[in-house]
Design a protein around this motif. Structure first.
Motif, PDB file in Angstrom:
ATOM      1  N   PHE A  96      -8.366   2.004  13.122  1.00  0.00           N
ATOM      2  CA  PHE A  96      -9.633   1.899  12.790  1.00  0.00           C
ATOM      3  C   PHE A  96      -9.999   1.183  11.508  1.00  0.00           C
ATOM      4  O   PHE A  96     -10.800   0.510  11.424  1.00  0.00           O
ATOM      5  CB  PHE A  96     -10.293   3.393  12.927  1.00  0.00           C
ATOM      6  CG  PHE A  96     -10.923   3.741  14.131  1.00  0.00           C
ATOM      7  CD1 PHE A  96     -12.274   3.818  14.505  1.00  0.00           C
ATOM      8  CD2 PHE A  96      -9.990   4.408  15.120  1.00  0.00           C
ATOM      9  CE1 PHE A  96     -12.692   4.386  15.902  1.00  0.00           C
ATOM     10  CE2 PHE A  96     -10.530   4.824  16.366  1.00  0.00           C
ATOM     11  CZ  PHE A  96     -11.660   4.782  16.769  1.00  0.00           C
ATOM     12  N   ALA A  97      -9.189   1.723  10.360  1.00  0.00           N
ATOM     13  CA  ALA A  97      -9.362   0.944   9.149  1.00  0.00           C
ATOM     14  C   ALA A  97      -9.195  -0.375   9.102  1.00  0.00           C
ATOM     15  O   ALA A  97     -10.035  -1.162   8.660  1.00  0.00           O
ATOM     16  CB  ALA A  97      -8.612   1.891   8.198  1.00  0.00           C
ATOM     17  N   PHE A  98      -8.257  -0.702   9.874  1.00  0.00           N
ATOM     18  CA  PHE A  98      -7.758  -2.216   9.719  1.00  0.00           C
ATOM     19  C   PHE A  98      -8.847  -2.957  10.468  1.00  0.00           C
ATOM     20  O   PHE A  98      -9.165  -4.276  10.278  1.00  0.00           O
ATOM     21  CB  PHE A  98      -6.519  -2.260  10.157  1.00  0.00           C
ATOM     22  CG  PHE A  98      -5.833  -3.660  10.306  1.00  0.00           C
ATOM     23  CD1 PHE A  98      -5.253  -4.039   9.084  1.00  0.00           C
ATOM     24  CD2 PHE A  98      -5.672  -4.510  11.414  1.00  0.00           C
ATOM     25  CE1 PHE A  98      -4.634  -5.613   9.084  1.00  0.00           C
ATOM     26  CE2 PHE A  98      -5.086  -5.903  11.284  1.00  0.00           C
ATOM     27  CZ  PHE A  98      -4.696  -6.148  10.293  1.00  0.00           C
ATOM     28  N   ALA A  99      -9.141  -2.550  11.589  1.00  0.00           N
ATOM     29  CA  ALA A  99     -10.087  -3.255  12.530  1.00  0.00           C
ATOM     30  C   ALA A  99     -11.728  -3.263  11.759  1.00  0.00           C
ATOM     31  O   ALA A  99     -12.157  -4.435  11.840  1.00  0.00           O
ATOM     32  CB  ALA A  99     -10.279  -2.569  13.636  1.00  0.00           C
TER      33      ALA A  99
ATOM     34  N   VAL B 244       0.922  -1.204  -0.005  1.00  0.00           N
ATOM     35  CA  VAL B 244       0.043  -0.006  -0.112  1.00  0.00           C
ATOM     36  C   VAL B 244       0.863   1.313   0.102  1.00  0.00           C
ATOM     37  O   VAL B 244       1.975   1.281   0.382  1.00  0.00           O
ATOM     38  CB  VAL B 244      -0.997   0.087   1.205  1.00  0.00           C
ATOM     39  CG1 VAL B 244      -1.968  -1.159   1.090  1.00  0.00           C
ATOM     40  CG2 VAL B 244      -0.084   0.133   2.580  1.00  0.00           C
ATOM     41  N   THR B 245       0.304   2.343  -0.443  1.00  0.00           N
ATOM     42  CA  THR B 245       1.042   3.602  -0.442  1.00  0.00           C
ATOM     43  C   THR B 245       0.669   4.550   0.750  1.00  0.00           C
ATOM     44  O   THR B 245       1.609   5.253   1.223  1.00  0.00           O
ATOM     45  CB  THR B 245       0.706   4.406  -1.634  1.00  0.00           C
ATOM     46  OG1 THR B 245      -0.685   4.721  -1.623  1.00  0.00           O
ATOM     47  CG2 THR B 245       1.323   3.679  -3.071  1.00  0.00           C
ATOM     48  N   SER B 246      -0.282   4.075   1.609  1.00  0.00           N
ATOM     49  CA  SER B 246      -0.703   4.521   2.659  1.00  0.00           C
ATOM     50  C   SER B 246      -1.605   3.688   3.475  1.00  0.00           C
ATOM     51  O   SER B 246      -2.353   2.714   2.910  1.00  0.00           O
ATOM     52  CB  SER B 246      -1.670   6.007   2.272  1.00  0.00           C
ATOM     53  OG  SER B 246      -2.268   6.398   3.445  1.00  0.00           O
ATOM     54  N   TYR B 247      -1.670   3.960   4.971  1.00  0.00           N
ATOM     55  CA  TYR B 247      -2.586   2.972   5.480  1.00  0.00           C
ATOM     56  C   TYR B 247      -4.010   3.761   6.063  1.00  0.00           C
ATOM     57  O   TYR B 247      -4.464   3.496   6.935  1.00  0.00           O
ATOM     58  CB  TYR B 247      -1.712   2.887   6.856  1.00  0.00           C
ATOM     59  CG  TYR B 247      -0.541   1.904   6.821  1.00  0.00           C
ATOM     60  CD1 TYR B 247      -0.652   0.700   6.393  1.00  0.00           C
ATOM     61  CD2 TYR B 247       0.559   2.519   7.445  1.00  0.00           C
ATOM     62  CE1 TYR B 247       0.272  -0.138   6.119  1.00  0.00           C
ATOM     63  CE2 TYR B 247       1.772   1.546   7.293  1.00  0.00           C
ATOM     64  CZ  TYR B 247       1.651   0.184   6.640  1.00  0.00           C
ATOM     65  OH  TYR B 247       2.749  -0.642   6.719  1.00  0.00           O
ATOM     66  N   ASN B 248      -4.278   4.411   5.018  1.00  0.00           N
ATOM     67  CA  ASN B 248      -5.467   5.071   5.005  1.00  0.00           C
ATOM     68  C   ASN B 248      -7.023   4.006   4.993  1.00  0.00           C
ATOM     69  O   ASN B 248      -6.453   3.088   4.389  1.00  0.00           O
ATOM     70  CB  ASN B 248      -5.894   6.381   4.344  1.00  0.00           C
ATOM     71  CG  ASN B 248      -5.703   6.106   2.748  1.00  0.00           C
ATOM     72  OD1 ASN B 248      -5.988   4.949   2.237  1.00  0.00           O
ATOM     73  ND2 ASN B 248      -5.434   6.916   1.913  1.00  0.00           N
ATOM     74  N   HIS B 249      -7.922   4.517   5.033  1.00  0.00           N
ATOM     75  CA  HIS B 249      -9.133   3.464   4.809  1.00  0.00           C
ATOM     76  C   HIS B 249      -9.236   3.070   3.633  1.00  0.00           C
ATOM     77  O   HIS B 249      -9.520   1.680   3.274  1.00  0.00           O
ATOM     78  CB  HIS B 249     -10.468   4.221   5.203  1.00  0.00           C
ATOM     79  CG  HIS B 249     -10.758   4.401   6.632  1.00  0.00           C
ATOM     80  ND1 HIS B 249     -10.013   5.224   7.163  1.00  0.00           N
ATOM     81  CD2 HIS B 249     -11.586   3.871   7.436  1.00  0.00           C
ATOM     82  CE1 HIS B 249     -10.466   5.338   8.707  1.00  0.00           C
ATOM     83  NE2 HIS B 249     -11.378   4.187   8.923  1.00  0.00           N
ATOM     84  N   GLU B 250      -9.016   3.887   2.425  1.00  0.00           N
ATOM     85  CA  GLU B 250      -9.393   3.478   0.966  1.00  0.00           C
ATOM     86  C   GLU B 250      -8.273   2.562   0.714  1.00  0.00           C
ATOM     87  O   GLU B 250      -8.462   1.291  -0.014  1.00  0.00           O
ATOM     88  CB  GLU B 250      -9.110   4.610   0.142  1.00  0.00           C
ATOM     89  CG  GLU B 250     -10.336   5.718   0.255  1.00  0.00           C
ATOM     90  CD  GLU B 250     -10.174   6.625   1.369  1.00  0.00           C
ATOM     91  OE1 GLU B 250     -11.099   7.074   1.533  1.00  0.00           O
ATOM     92  OE2 GLU B 250      -9.028   6.737   2.012  1.00  0.00           O
ATOM     93  N   SER B 251      -6.890   2.576   1.133  1.00  0.00           N
ATOM     94  CA  SER B 251      -6.018   1.871   0.685  1.00  0.00           C
ATOM     95  C   SER B 251      -6.123   0.382   1.561  1.00  0.00           C
ATOM     96  O   SER B 251      -5.851  -0.457   0.731  1.00  0.00           O
ATOM     97  CB  SER B 251      -4.553   2.424   1.006  1.00  0.00           C
ATOM     98  OG  SER B 251      -4.204   3.497   0.349  1.00  0.00           O
ATOM     99  N   LEU B 252      -6.495   0.383   2.798  1.00  0.00           N
ATOM    100  CA  LEU B 252      -6.487  -0.674   3.413  1.00  0.00           C
ATOM    101  C   LEU B 252      -7.780  -1.532   2.983  1.00  0.00           C
ATOM    102  O   LEU B 252      -7.760  -2.917   2.799  1.00  0.00           O
ATOM    103  CB  LEU B 252      -6.716  -0.460   4.901  1.00  0.00           C
ATOM    104  CG  LEU B 252      -5.353  -0.228   5.655  1.00  0.00           C
ATOM    105  CD1 LEU B 252      -5.624   0.226   7.211  1.00  0.00           C
ATOM    106  CD2 LEU B 252      -4.154  -1.430   5.443  1.00  0.00           C
TER     107      LEU B 252
END
Length: 258
Positions: free
Chosen positions: A127-130, A68-76
């Motif tokens: 939060f996104a990963f969970a 991923v390029t970021s650990y944000n909601h969209e990427s995860l």
């Protein structure tokens, strides 16, 4: 305990935060692969991630890299969707949030960007990963341990107490601990196990080896946390049956001052 469910669908272990592959994330990935899990690796360093997956596969495991390029909601979200497509005959049964952004500076020296990075990587990403993990667990039936899935979070000494240079880091780790406890209480009734693993001490990683440059310290197992030993605790948590679940466990070397 076998990771293979009664219907012969393979169990998938997702780990976010793998680094060079020589730390907690990499060790857990290797152990879960040896235990029969298909292993999904998520991190920002695509080259190193691919290398770690190839090493696991060369040892007889089944791993794949999902950079991923970021650990944000969209990427995860995309990473989890790609994982499900990659292993259509498997179910995500365990996941480890091992991402961490450390800021160790006097309070007045911390920049707004450093605060944002700490919160983005340690809290927003959690939060996104969970969310993706729990959504993957909820449709599943119970496995051999009587649970739909296990979600693990990596904590730290700073999860429990602050110190003179940990105002940014500790604030975000306190938040992560609160999130994990809240999720454990909310989703336990759905047979989803959430656990917070506090790492209280120095982990023997390549970076720590380089920073310390102390071969004698490396030889003393009572002075350091070995990532392979941490991985064993992660696997143990996934195997706990519903009559005795751990929410929080703290791991430290025998000679650690605490």
């Amino acid at each position: 305990m076998s990771a293979v469910a009664a219907n012969a669908r393979r169990s998938i272990f997702v780990v976010a935060g793998v680094g060079s592959g020589g730390g907690t994330g990499g060790s857990s990935a290797r152990l879960f692969a040896q235990s029969g899990y298909q292993v999904a690796l998520i991190a920002r360093n695509a080259e190193q991630l691919k290398k770690t997956a190839e090493e696991i596969n060369a040892s007889g495991g089944d791993a794949a890299a999902f950079p991923v390029t970021s650990y944000n909601h969209e990427s995860l979200h995309k990473a989890f969707e790609d994982i499900k497509q990659h292993w259509k005959g498997g179910d995500i049964r365990a996941s480890l949030f091992n991402i961490g952004a450390g800021v160790w500076k006097p309070f007045l020296d911390i920049t707004p960007q450093e605060i944002k990075t700490s919160l983005d990587d340690n809290v927003m990403a959690a939060f996104a990963f969970a969310r993706e993990s729990i959504l993957a667990f909820k449709p599943l039936g119970a496995n051999e341990a009587g649970k739909r899935g296990t979600l693990l979070f990596t904590g730290a000494t700073a999860s429990l107490r602050g110190n003179v240079t940990t105002s940014a880091f500790s604030s975000s780790k306190f938040a992560l601990r609160g999130l994990s406890q809240s999720l454990a209480k909310e989703f336990g009734k759905d047979d989803i196990h959430v656990a917070h693993v506090i790492i209280d001490g120095a982990i023997l990683t390549d970076r720590v080896r380089e920073d310390r440059n102390d071969p004698e310290w490396e030889k003393k197992e009572m002075k350091k946390l070995h990532p392979d030993s941490i991985a064993k605790s992660h696997l143990y948590l996934t195997q706990q049956d519903r009559s005795a679940w751990t929410w929080e466990i703290d791991l430290r070397p025998a000679h650690e001052k605490w």
